[in-house]
Design a protein around this motif. Structure first.
Motif, PDB file in Angstrom:
ATOM      1  N   LYS A   1      67.217  -3.792  96.073  1.00  4.86           N
ATOM      2  CA  LYS A   1      66.096  -4.546  95.577  1.00  4.86           C
ATOM      3  C   LYS A   1      64.963  -4.091  95.835  1.00  4.86           C
ATOM      4  O   LYS A   1      64.866  -3.569  97.081  1.00  4.86           O
ATOM      5  N   THR A   2      63.910  -4.058  94.852  1.00  2.07           N
ATOM      6  CA  THR A   2      62.670  -3.387  94.803  1.00  2.07           C
ATOM      7  C   THR A   2      61.504  -4.509  94.736  1.00  2.07           C
ATOM      8  O   THR A   2      61.905  -5.181  93.729  1.00  2.07           O
ATOM      9  N   ARG A   3      60.653  -4.666  95.560  1.00  2.74           N
ATOM     10  CA  ARG A   3      59.513  -5.386  95.355  1.00  2.74           C
ATOM     11  C   ARG A   3      58.300  -4.878  96.094  1.00  2.74           C
ATOM     12  O   ARG A   3      58.389  -4.194  97.060  1.00  2.74           O
ATOM     13  N   THR A   4      57.007  -5.225  95.388  1.00  2.00           N
ATOM     14  CA  THR A   4      55.847  -4.593  95.820  1.00  2.00           C
ATOM     15  C   THR A   4      55.270  -5.566  96.484  1.00  2.00           C
ATOM     16  O   THR A   4      55.014  -6.721  96.029  1.00  2.00           O
ATOM     17  N   PHE A   5      54.409  -5.208  97.425  1.00  2.00           N
ATOM     18  CA  PHE A   5      53.639  -6.149  98.277  1.00  2.00           C
ATOM     19  C   PHE A   5      52.042  -5.520  98.361  1.00  2.00           C
ATOM     20  O   PHE A   5      52.011  -4.358  98.279  1.00  2.00           O
ATOM     21  N   ARG A   6      51.319  -6.451  98.331  1.00  8.29           N
ATOM     22  CA  ARG A   6      49.957  -5.615  98.973  1.00  8.29           C
ATOM     23  C   ARG A   6      49.497  -5.598 100.424  1.00  8.29           C
ATOM     24  O   ARG A   6      50.698  -5.752 101.114  1.00  8.29           O
ATOM     25  N   THR A   7      48.681  -4.972 100.761  1.00 11.78           N
ATOM     26  CA  THR A   7      48.682  -4.378 101.992  1.00 11.78           C
ATOM     27  C   THR A   7      47.886  -5.306 102.981  1.00 11.78           C
ATOM     28  O   THR A   7      47.455  -5.189 104.206  1.00 11.78           O
ATOM     29  N   PHE A   8      47.542  -6.688 102.334  1.00  7.08           N
ATOM     30  CA  PHE A   8      46.741  -7.496 103.396  1.00  7.08           C
ATOM     31  C   PHE A   8      48.088  -8.059 104.268  1.00  7.08           C
ATOM     32  O   PHE A   8      49.231  -8.035 104.095  1.00  7.08           O
ATOM     33  N   TYR A   9      47.302  -8.302 105.413  1.00  7.15           N
ATOM     34  CA  TYR A   9      48.129  -8.815 106.585  1.00  7.15           C
ATOM     35  C   TYR A   9      49.112  -9.917 106.337  1.00  7.15           C
ATOM     36  O   TYR A   9      50.613  -9.936 106.761  1.00  7.15           O
ATOM     37  N   ALA A  10      48.530 -10.804 105.800  1.00  8.19           N
ATOM     38  CA  ALA A  10      49.513 -12.088 105.099  1.00  8.19           C
ATOM     39  C   ALA A  10      50.469 -11.637 103.966  1.00  8.19           C
ATOM     40  O   ALA A  10      51.781 -12.195 104.379  1.00  8.19           O
ATOM     41  N   ASP A  11      50.015 -10.728 103.209  1.00  5.12           N
ATOM     42  CA  ASP A  11      51.201 -10.146 102.246  1.00  5.12           C
ATOM     43  C   ASP A  11      52.093  -9.282 102.980  1.00  5.12           C
ATOM     44  O   ASP A  11      53.275  -9.353 102.606  1.00  5.12           O
TER      45      ASP A  11
ATOM     46  N   ASN B   1      58.611  10.697 110.987  1.00  8.74           N
ATOM     47  CA  ASN B   1      57.636  11.523 110.691  1.00  8.74           C
ATOM     48  C   ASN B   1      57.755  11.642 109.028  1.00  8.74           C
ATOM     49  O   ASN B   1      58.564  12.223 108.618  1.00  8.74           O
ATOM     50  N   ALA B   2      56.477  11.772 108.360  1.00  6.06           N
ATOM     51  CA  ALA B   2      56.571  11.740 107.064  1.00  6.06           C
ATOM     52  C   ALA B   2      56.816  13.188 106.444  1.00  6.06           C
ATOM     53  O   ALA B   2      57.436  13.383 105.545  1.00  6.06           O
ATOM     54  N   ALA B   3      56.634  14.134 107.417  1.00  6.29           N
ATOM     55  CA  ALA B   3      56.839  15.644 106.884  1.00  6.29           C
ATOM     56  C   ALA B   3      58.489  15.837 106.926  1.00  6.29           C
ATOM     57  O   ALA B   3      58.883  16.703 106.293  1.00  6.29           O
ATOM     58  N   HIS B   4      59.235  15.066 107.545  1.00  4.18           N
ATOM     59  CA  HIS B   4      60.426  15.045 107.799  1.00  4.18           C
ATOM     60  C   HIS B   4      61.229  14.804 106.440  1.00  4.18           C
ATOM     61  O   HIS B   4      62.380  15.163 105.983  1.00  4.18           O
ATOM     62  N   VAL B   5      60.587  13.879 105.447  1.00  4.93           N
ATOM     63  CA  VAL B   5      61.230  13.235 104.522  1.00  4.93           C
ATOM     64  C   VAL B   5      60.332  13.515 103.267  1.00  4.93           C
ATOM     65  O   VAL B   5      60.897  13.062 102.114  1.00  4.93           O
ATOM     66  N   LYS B   6      59.461  14.370 103.307  1.00  5.94           N
ATOM     67  CA  LYS B   6      58.743  14.726 102.034  1.00  5.94           C
ATOM     68  C   LYS B   6      59.162  15.936 101.376  1.00  5.94           C
ATOM     69  O   LYS B   6      58.510  16.326 100.536  1.00  5.94           O
ATOM     70  N   ALA B   7      60.012  16.703 101.984  1.00 12.01           N
ATOM     71  CA  ALA B   7      60.827  17.997 101.370  1.00 12.01           C
ATOM     72  C   ALA B   7      61.259  18.151 100.021  1.00 12.01           C
ATOM     73  O   ALA B   7      61.301  18.935  99.366  1.00 12.01           O
ATOM     74  N   VAL B   8      61.799  16.587  99.771  1.00 11.80           N
ATOM     75  CA  VAL B   8      62.463  16.411  98.306  1.00 11.80           C
ATOM     76  C   VAL B   8      61.417  16.481  97.321  1.00 11.80           C
ATOM     77  O   VAL B   8      60.640  15.425  97.224  1.00 11.80           O
ATOM     78  N   PRO B   9      61.476  17.030  96.274  1.00  6.52           N
ATOM     79  CA  PRO B   9      60.392  16.914  95.311  1.00  6.52           C
ATOM     80  C   PRO B   9      60.901  15.971  94.213  1.00  6.52           C
ATOM     81  O   PRO B   9      61.859  15.393  94.321  1.00  6.52           O
ATOM     82  N   GLY B  10      59.851  15.508  93.542  1.00  6.22           N
ATOM     83  CA  GLY B  10      60.196  14.620  92.320  1.00  6.22           C
ATOM     84  C   GLY B  10      59.852  13.078  92.751  1.00  6.22           C
ATOM     85  O   GLY B  10      60.119  12.186  91.732  1.00  6.22           O
ATOM     86  N   ARG B  11      59.511  12.709  93.904  1.00  6.98           N
ATOM     87  CA  ARG B  11      59.222  11.488  94.200  1.00  6.98           C
ATOM     88  C   ARG B  11      57.642  11.418  94.303  1.00  6.98           C
ATOM     89  O   ARG B  11      56.901  11.480  95.277  1.00  6.98           O
ATOM     90  N   LYS B  12      57.088  10.725  93.302  1.00  5.25           N
ATOM     91  CA  LYS B  12      55.562  10.969  93.043  1.00  5.25           C
ATOM     92  C   LYS B  12      54.941   9.210  93.152  1.00  5.25           C
ATOM     93  O   LYS B  12      53.935   9.221  93.210  1.00  5.25           O
ATOM     94  N   THR B  13      56.014   8.361  93.472  1.00  9.50           N
ATOM     95  CA  THR B  13      55.280   7.024  93.754  1.00  9.50           C
ATOM     96  C   THR B  13      55.751   6.156  94.816  1.00  9.50           C
ATOM     97  O   THR B  13      56.685   6.723  95.654  1.00  9.50           O
ATOM     98  N   ASP B  14      55.084   5.251  95.521  1.00  7.36           N
ATOM     99  CA  ASP B  14      55.333   4.739  96.598  1.00  7.36           C
ATOM    100  C   ASP B  14      56.821   3.851  96.641  1.00  7.36           C
ATOM    101  O   ASP B  14      57.609   3.920  97.495  1.00  7.36           O
ATOM    102  N   VAL B  15      57.064   3.457  95.288  1.00  9.20           N
ATOM    103  CA  VAL B  15      58.348   2.884  95.170  1.00  9.20           C
ATOM    104  C   VAL B  15      59.433   3.863  95.215  1.00  9.20           C
ATOM    105  O   VAL B  15      60.638   3.627  95.835  1.00  9.20           O
ATOM    106  N   LYS B  16      59.438   5.054  94.723  1.00  8.90           N
ATOM    107  CA  LYS B  16      60.436   6.024  94.819  1.00  8.90           C
ATOM    108  C   LYS B  16      60.373   6.606  96.183  1.00  8.90           C
ATOM    109  O   LYS B  16      61.432   6.706  96.879  1.00  8.90           O
ATOM    110  N   ASP B  17      59.317   6.607  97.060  1.00 15.68           N
ATOM    111  CA  ASP B  17      59.260   6.688  98.559  1.00 15.68           C
ATOM    112  C   ASP B  17      60.032   5.895  98.953  1.00 15.68           C
ATOM    113  O   ASP B  17      60.917   6.298 100.035  1.00 15.68           O
TER     114      ASP B  17
END
Length: 197
Positions: free
Chosen positions: A3-13, A59-75
């Protein structure tokens, strides 16, 4: 089932997001440690999920090595897959009281560094004004030096009067102080010194 859902970054959200995950029965969450941006997300997850929710900050560096993930959802989807198959290792997070102490000590360090930079800027203004106080006084910002700087800012320009503000062993260098304090100190220099002080 994904399941995928997008939220804003305000604390209430973020609290809504955390509650949604808890309602789904999620017991383990992975998130990247990207600067300070993960802190409110972590706090919302901890607040909504309590101690039963395991939160892996990775650590973000440990999971960024795979190419092709260009969006927050794909991340997010990629992190979920890595977590599911056990390929993520959470970073060490000290207890909250230790994190607070770290914040305070880091801030103290930054203030000390900034104070040193301001002192260097002040010394440059003195140099530009032809005042060589730092050549004669071992501590430009000691009791005597501060008294002289304050007097300069207040408008005093007479090197005899300024040298007369010396205290302790610096009184033995009165003649050199008079030479050091006889420059071309202007109102503008005084204003700048005031800002730095």
């Amino acid at each position: 089932m994904e399941k995928t859902r997008t939220f804003r970054t305000f604390y209430a959200d973020l609290l809504v997001m955390a509650s949604w995950l808890v309602e789904l029965g999620v017991t383990r969450v992975a998130m990247e440690s990207t600067g300070p941006y993960w802190w409110p997300v972590y706090a919302a997850l901890r607040e909504a999920g309590g101690p039963d929710l395991t939160i892996d900050v990775v650590n973000a560096a440990h999971v960024k090595a795979v190419p092709g993930r260009k969006t927050d959802v794909k991340d997010a989807q990629w992190l979920a897959r890595l977590l599911e198959v056990g390929l993520l290792r959470g970073s060490f997070l000290p207890p909250e009281d230790i994190r607070e102490i770290r914040d305070l000590t880091r801030y103290q360090t930054k203030l000390t560094e900034e104070r040193s930079r301001e002192k260097q800027r002040l010394l440059k203004v003195l140099e530009a004004a032809g005042i060589k106080l730092d050549v004669v006084a071992s501590d430009t910002f000691g009791v005597s030096g501060r008294a002289m700087l304050d007097a300069l800012v207040a408008g005093e320009r007479d090197p005899h009067v300024l040298a007369g503000l010396a205290r302790g062993v610096l009184r033995n260098k009165t003649d050199d102080l008079r030479l050091a304090l006889a420059g071309r100190f202007t109102t503008h220099h005084g204003q700048m010194i005031g800002f730095h002080l």
